[in-house]
Design a protein around this motif. Structure first.
Motif, PDB file in Angstrom:
ATOM      1  N   LEU A 176       0.794  -1.224   0.000  1.00 14.23           N
ATOM      2  CA  LEU A 176       0.000   0.000   0.000  1.00 14.23           C
ATOM      3  C   LEU A 176       0.830   1.279   0.000  1.00 14.23           C
ATOM      4  CD1 LEU A 176      -2.642  -1.146   2.657  1.00 14.23           C
ATOM      5  CD2 LEU A 176      -3.022  -0.913   0.198  1.00 14.23           C
ATOM      6  N   VAL A 177       1.944   1.268   0.742  1.00 14.13           N
ATOM      7  CA  VAL A 177       2.774   2.463   0.861  1.00 14.13           C
ATOM      8  C   VAL A 177       3.721   2.551  -0.334  1.00 14.13           C
ATOM      9  CG1 VAL A 177       4.404   3.721   2.320  1.00 14.13           C
ATOM     10  CG2 VAL A 177       2.647   2.290   3.372  1.00 14.13           C
ATOM     11  N   SER A 178       3.804   3.718  -0.934  1.00 11.04           N
ATOM     12  CA  SER A 178       4.644   3.873  -2.126  1.00 11.04           C
ATOM     13  C   SER A 178       6.117   3.652  -1.814  1.00 11.04           C
ATOM     14  CB  SER A 178       4.436   5.253  -2.747  1.00 11.04           C
ATOM     15  OG  SER A 178       4.712   6.270  -1.795  1.00 11.04           O
ATOM     16  N   GLU A 179       6.587   4.127  -0.660  1.00 12.16           N
ATOM     17  CA  GLU A 179       7.970   3.913  -0.235  1.00 12.16           C
ATOM     18  C   GLU A 179       7.961   3.234   1.135  1.00 12.16           C
ATOM     19  OE1 GLU A 179      10.714   7.126  -0.543  1.00 12.16           O
ATOM     20  OE2 GLU A 179       9.677   8.014  -2.252  1.00 12.16           O
ATOM     21  N   PHE A 180       8.053   1.920   1.125  1.00 12.61           N
ATOM     22  CA  PHE A 180       8.006   1.152   2.369  1.00 12.61           C
ATOM     23  C   PHE A 180       9.430   1.075   2.920  1.00 12.61           C
ATOM     24  CE2 PHE A 180       7.413  -2.658   5.009  1.00 12.61           C
ATOM     25  CZ  PHE A 180       6.216  -2.340   5.622  1.00 12.61           C
ATOM     26  N   ASP A 181       9.809   2.098   3.697  1.00 15.51           N
ATOM     27  CA  ASP A 181      11.185   2.201   4.149  1.00 15.51           C
ATOM     28  C   ASP A 181      11.282   2.187   5.672  1.00 15.51           C
ATOM     29  OD1 ASP A 181      10.158   4.649   4.824  1.00 15.51           O
ATOM     30  OD2 ASP A 181      11.280   5.768   3.303  1.00 15.51           O
ATOM     31  N   VAL A 182      12.419   2.630   6.190  1.00 12.93           N
ATOM     32  CA  VAL A 182      12.676   2.577   7.629  1.00 12.93           C
ATOM     33  C   VAL A 182      11.648   3.374   8.425  1.00 12.93           C
ATOM     34  CG1 VAL A 182      14.295   4.518   7.539  1.00 12.93           C
ATOM     35  CG2 VAL A 182      14.455   2.883   9.411  1.00 12.93           C
ATOM     36  N   SER A 183      11.110   4.443   7.857  1.00 13.43           N
ATOM     37  CA  SER A 183      10.126   5.236   8.588  1.00 13.43           C
ATOM     38  C   SER A 183       8.872   4.429   8.895  1.00 13.43           C
ATOM     39  CB  SER A 183       9.770   6.503   7.800  1.00 13.43           C
ATOM     40  OG  SER A 183       9.273   6.176   6.524  1.00 13.43           O
ATOM     41  N   CYS A 184       8.523   3.492   8.024  1.00 16.00           N
ATOM     42  CA  CYS A 184       7.368   2.620   8.283  1.00 16.00           C
ATOM     43  C   CYS A 184       7.678   1.642   9.414  1.00 16.00           C
ATOM     44  CB  CYS A 184       6.985   1.868   7.018  1.00 16.00           C
ATOM     45  SG  CYS A 184       6.374   2.920   5.682  1.00 16.00           S
ATOM     46  N   TYR A 185       8.890   1.092   9.419  1.00 15.85           N
ATOM     47  CA  TYR A 185       9.294   0.200  10.509  1.00 15.85           C
ATOM     48  C   TYR A 185       9.322   0.952  11.835  1.00 15.85           C
ATOM     49  CZ  TYR A 185      10.528  -3.540   7.258  1.00 15.85           C
ATOM     50  OH  TYR A 185      10.471  -4.551   6.328  1.00 15.85           O
ATOM     51  N   ASN A 186       9.791   2.197  11.793  1.00 12.23           N
ATOM     52  CA  ASN A 186       9.812   2.998  13.018  1.00 12.23           C
ATOM     53  C   ASN A 186       8.403   3.250  13.537  1.00 12.23           C
ATOM     54  OD1 ASN A 186      12.591   3.122  12.932  1.00 12.23           O
ATOM     55  ND2 ASN A 186      12.685   5.168  12.055  1.00 12.23           N
ATOM     56  N   ALA A 187       7.453   3.400  12.621  1.00 13.60           N
ATOM     57  CA  ALA A 187       6.055   3.563  13.028  1.00 13.60           C
ATOM     58  C   ALA A 187       5.558   2.316  13.757  1.00 13.60           C
ATOM     59  CB  ALA A 187       5.183   3.841  11.805  1.00 13.60           C
ATOM     60  N   LEU A 188       5.958   1.149  13.285  1.00 15.53           N
ATOM     61  CA  LEU A 188       5.588  -0.103  13.949  1.00 15.53           C
ATOM     62  C   LEU A 188       6.195  -0.166  15.349  1.00 15.53           C
ATOM     63  CD1 LEU A 188       4.521  -3.037  14.096  1.00 15.53           C
ATOM     64  CD2 LEU A 188       6.646  -3.742  12.963  1.00 15.53           C
ATOM     65  N   PHE A 189       7.491   0.113  15.464  1.00 15.84           N
ATOM     66  CA  PHE A 189       8.152   0.019  16.769  1.00 15.84           C
ATOM     67  C   PHE A 189       7.577   1.030  17.762  1.00 15.84           C
ATOM     68  CE2 PHE A 189      11.861  -1.265  13.899  1.00 15.84           C
ATOM     69  CZ  PHE A 189      11.490  -2.603  13.928  1.00 15.84           C
ATOM     70  N   ARG A 190       7.289   2.237  17.274  1.00 19.65           N
ATOM     71  CA  ARG A 190       6.714   3.246  18.157  1.00 19.65           C
ATOM     72  C   ARG A 190       5.335   2.808  18.645  1.00 19.65           C
ATOM     73  NH1 ARG A 190       7.009   6.990  14.891  1.00 19.65           N
ATOM     74  NH2 ARG A 190       9.020   7.894  15.487  1.00 19.65           N
ATOM     75  N   THR A 191       4.563   2.212  17.750  1.00 16.65           N
ATOM     76  CA  THR A 191       3.238   1.708  18.125  1.00 16.65           C
ATOM     77  C   THR A 191       3.343   0.627  19.197  1.00 16.65           C
ATOM     78  OG1 THR A 191       2.291   2.185  15.951  1.00 16.65           O
ATOM     79  CG2 THR A 191       1.199   0.500  17.266  1.00 16.65           C
ATOM     80  N   LEU A 192       4.253  -0.316  19.017  1.00 16.24           N
ATOM     81  CA  LEU A 192       4.401  -1.400  19.987  1.00 16.24           C
ATOM     82  C   LEU A 192       4.871  -0.869  21.335  1.00 16.24           C
ATOM     83  CD1 LEU A 192       5.991  -4.149  17.697  1.00 16.24           C
ATOM     84  CD2 LEU A 192       3.635  -4.031  18.546  1.00 16.24           C
ATOM     85  N   CYS A 193       5.769   0.121  21.319  1.00 21.04           N
ATOM     86  CA  CYS A 193       6.229   0.721  22.579  1.00 21.04           C
ATOM     87  C   CYS A 193       5.072   1.372  23.321  1.00 21.04           C
ATOM     88  CB  CYS A 193       7.307   1.772  22.311  1.00 21.04           C
ATOM     89  SG  CYS A 193       8.889   1.101  21.764  1.00 21.04           S
ATOM     90  N   GLN A 194       4.181   2.020  22.586  1.00 19.03           N
ATOM     91  CA  GLN A 194       3.085   2.760  23.200  1.00 19.03           C
ATOM     92  C   GLN A 194       1.910   1.869  23.587  1.00 19.03           C
ATOM     93  OE1 GLN A 194       2.247   5.722  20.222  1.00 19.03           O
ATOM     94  NE2 GLN A 194       4.061   6.936  20.692  1.00 19.03           N
ATOM     95  N   GLU A 195       1.594   0.889  22.750  1.00 20.77           N
ATOM     96  CA  GLU A 195       0.386   0.088  22.955  1.00 20.77           C
ATOM     97  C   GLU A 195       0.660  -1.290  23.562  1.00 20.77           C
ATOM     98  OE1 GLU A 195      -2.329   1.532  22.649  1.00 20.77           O
ATOM     99  OE2 GLU A 195      -1.750   3.283  21.468  1.00 20.77           O
ATOM    100  N   LYS A 196       1.876  -1.789  23.432  1.00 22.08           N
ATOM    101  CA  LYS A 196       2.215  -3.096  23.998  1.00 22.08           C
ATOM    102  C   LYS A 196       3.299  -2.908  25.066  1.00 22.08           C
ATOM    103  CE  LYS A 196      -0.728  -5.359  21.499  1.00 22.08           C
ATOM    104  NZ  LYS A 196      -1.943  -5.930  22.104  1.00 22.08           N
ATOM    105  N   SER A 197       4.524  -3.260  24.763  1.00 22.11           N
ATOM    106  CA  SER A 197       5.614  -3.075  25.725  1.00 22.11           C
ATOM    107  C   SER A 197       6.923  -2.856  24.989  1.00 22.11           C
ATOM    108  CB  SER A 197       5.732  -4.299  26.638  1.00 22.11           C
ATOM    109  OG  SER A 197       6.261  -5.411  25.920  1.00 22.11           O
ATOM    110  N   MET A 198       7.905  -2.306  25.716  1.00 23.92           N
ATOM    111  CA  MET A 198       9.226  -2.117  25.130  1.00 23.92           C
ATOM    112  C   MET A 198       9.822  -3.469  24.728  1.00 23.92           C
ATOM    113  SD  MET A 198       9.665   1.131  25.121  1.00 23.92           S
ATOM    114  CE  MET A 198      11.315   1.020  24.467  1.00 23.92           C
ATOM    115  N   ALA A 199       9.585  -4.490  25.563  1.00 21.70           N
ATOM    116  CA  ALA A 199      10.123  -5.817  25.256  1.00 21.70           C
ATOM    117  C   ALA A 199       9.545  -6.351  23.947  1.00 21.70           C
ATOM    118  CB  ALA A 199       9.822  -6.784  26.400  1.00 21.70           C
TER     119      ALA A 199
END
Length: 339
Positions: A176-199
């Motif tokens: 879906l994303v035209s440029e699936f790069d590191v910024s998309c992965y960072n969005a995933l990690f930030r989401t997990l830190c906020q909604e799940k756990s750092m681990a």
């Protein structure tokens, strides 16, 4: 302290809207394309909001919008959707409004309106509608689907789904994303830190780290909140091995884990290194030190940090003063003057 670090790591609010470079109207009447006055725009927002929230069905909604003769613009639609974001009504009415405007010849939504619409659907767990809307958006204007879109959608999914389901949803964005790069992965990690756990975020990072090239922001997202200094050091070392130089956020995370672990000698070594590299300590660095000195039974030395801060032009905030006060409370020396 973890909250302070988390705040530092958040570069932007999910819904910090910026003015679009261009405005694209679907009105075909030239004189209606001029910028409306604040009062007329407010009236238009109120009218559209009332139509969306009271129309019994899609046909009625479409007919009422046409009858209103309100000239729609990106600015107006952004404001309307921002207002309906937390309004308790059927989200499919808002989606119908979004589709009506989207299907008008010559009109393209802004990234903000897309992300807000997705948030409304996600808040109501309309995940099937989310993916349908994303597919439709890809066909019409794929540039609207940004890393922020990834984070908006994943944040809603992560609230009610497992880490595995969240990661699977993340992988769907590759198409879906035209440029699936590191910024998309960072969005995933930030989401997990906020909604799940750092681990959880770190485990997913290790599972995916061969699929992309991490950057400084990746590590700064994942460095916060360590319990073990050994694990933090290893992670910090991995960052350096990749040739990524730490900044003040990275160093603050390391100082914080040392201070929480009462390893003040290591904390001061990091601080000396920061100064050698020309990195000025900030209020978060000093607050970590104040907390660490209190844990090691040195409340008076921690109080001196407050003076040192001011000498270096870094003024204590509420968190810094609270840390200093807490130290004397722990030491049962309640009559001490902090400043």
């Amino acid at each position: 302290m973890h909250n302070l670090l988390a705040q530092r790591l958040q570069l932007h609010s999910l819904f910090s809207s910026s003015a679009p470079l261009t405005r694209r109207y679907f009105s075909s009447i030239p004189h209606l394309q001029s910028q409306p006055s604040p009062s007329s725009q407010h009236d238009s927002v109120e009218a559209i909001f009332r139509i969306i929230t009271t129309s019994p069905d899609a046909q009625s909604l479409k007919r009422s919008l046409r009858t209103s003769q309100i000239p729609f613009s990106n600015d107006l639609i952004d404001i309307v959707l921002k207002r309906v974001r937390f309004f308790p009504f059927n989200p499919l009415s808002a989606l119908e409004f979004y589709k009506i405007t989207s299907n008008t010849n010559g009109f393209f939504h802004s990234p903000f309106s897309l992300d807000t619409m997705l948030y409304v659907l996600g808040r109501n767990r309309k995940f099937e509608e989310i993916w349908e809307l994303l597919l439709e958006t890809k066909k019409k204007d794929q540039s609207l689907i940004t890393p922020r879109t990834v984070q908006v959608v994943l944040a809603r999914i992560a609230k009610v789904c497992s880490v595995k389901q969240t990661v699977e949803s993340f992988k769907r964005f590759k198409r879906l994303v035209s440029e699936f790069d590191v910024s998309c992965y960072n969005a995933l990690f930030r989401t997990l830190c906020q909604e799940k756990s750092m681990a959880d975020a770190r485990n997913v990072y290790h599972a995916l780290k061969h699929d992309f090239k991490p950057n400084l922001q990746t590590f700064n997202i994942l460095l916060s909140g360590w319990k073990s200094s050994e694990e933090a050091e290893a992670f910090f070392g991995e960052m350096r091995d990749m040739g990524i130089e730490p900044d003040i956020v990275s160093y603050n995370c390391l100082v914080d884990v040392y201070c929480k672990g009462r390893e003040m000698e290591k904390a001061y070594k990091v601080i000396n290194k920061m100064r050698d590299e020309g990195i000025d300590l900030d209020v978060i660095t000093y607050t970590s030190l104040i907390g660490g000195l209190g844990l090691t039974g040195q409340p008076d030395k921690a109080r001196e940090i407050l003076k040192e801060m001011r000498e270096y032009g870094c003024y204590p905030d509420v968190a810094a003063y609270n840390a200093a006060i807490r130290n004397f409370c722990i030491a049962k020396r309640l009559g001490v003057r902090i400043t």
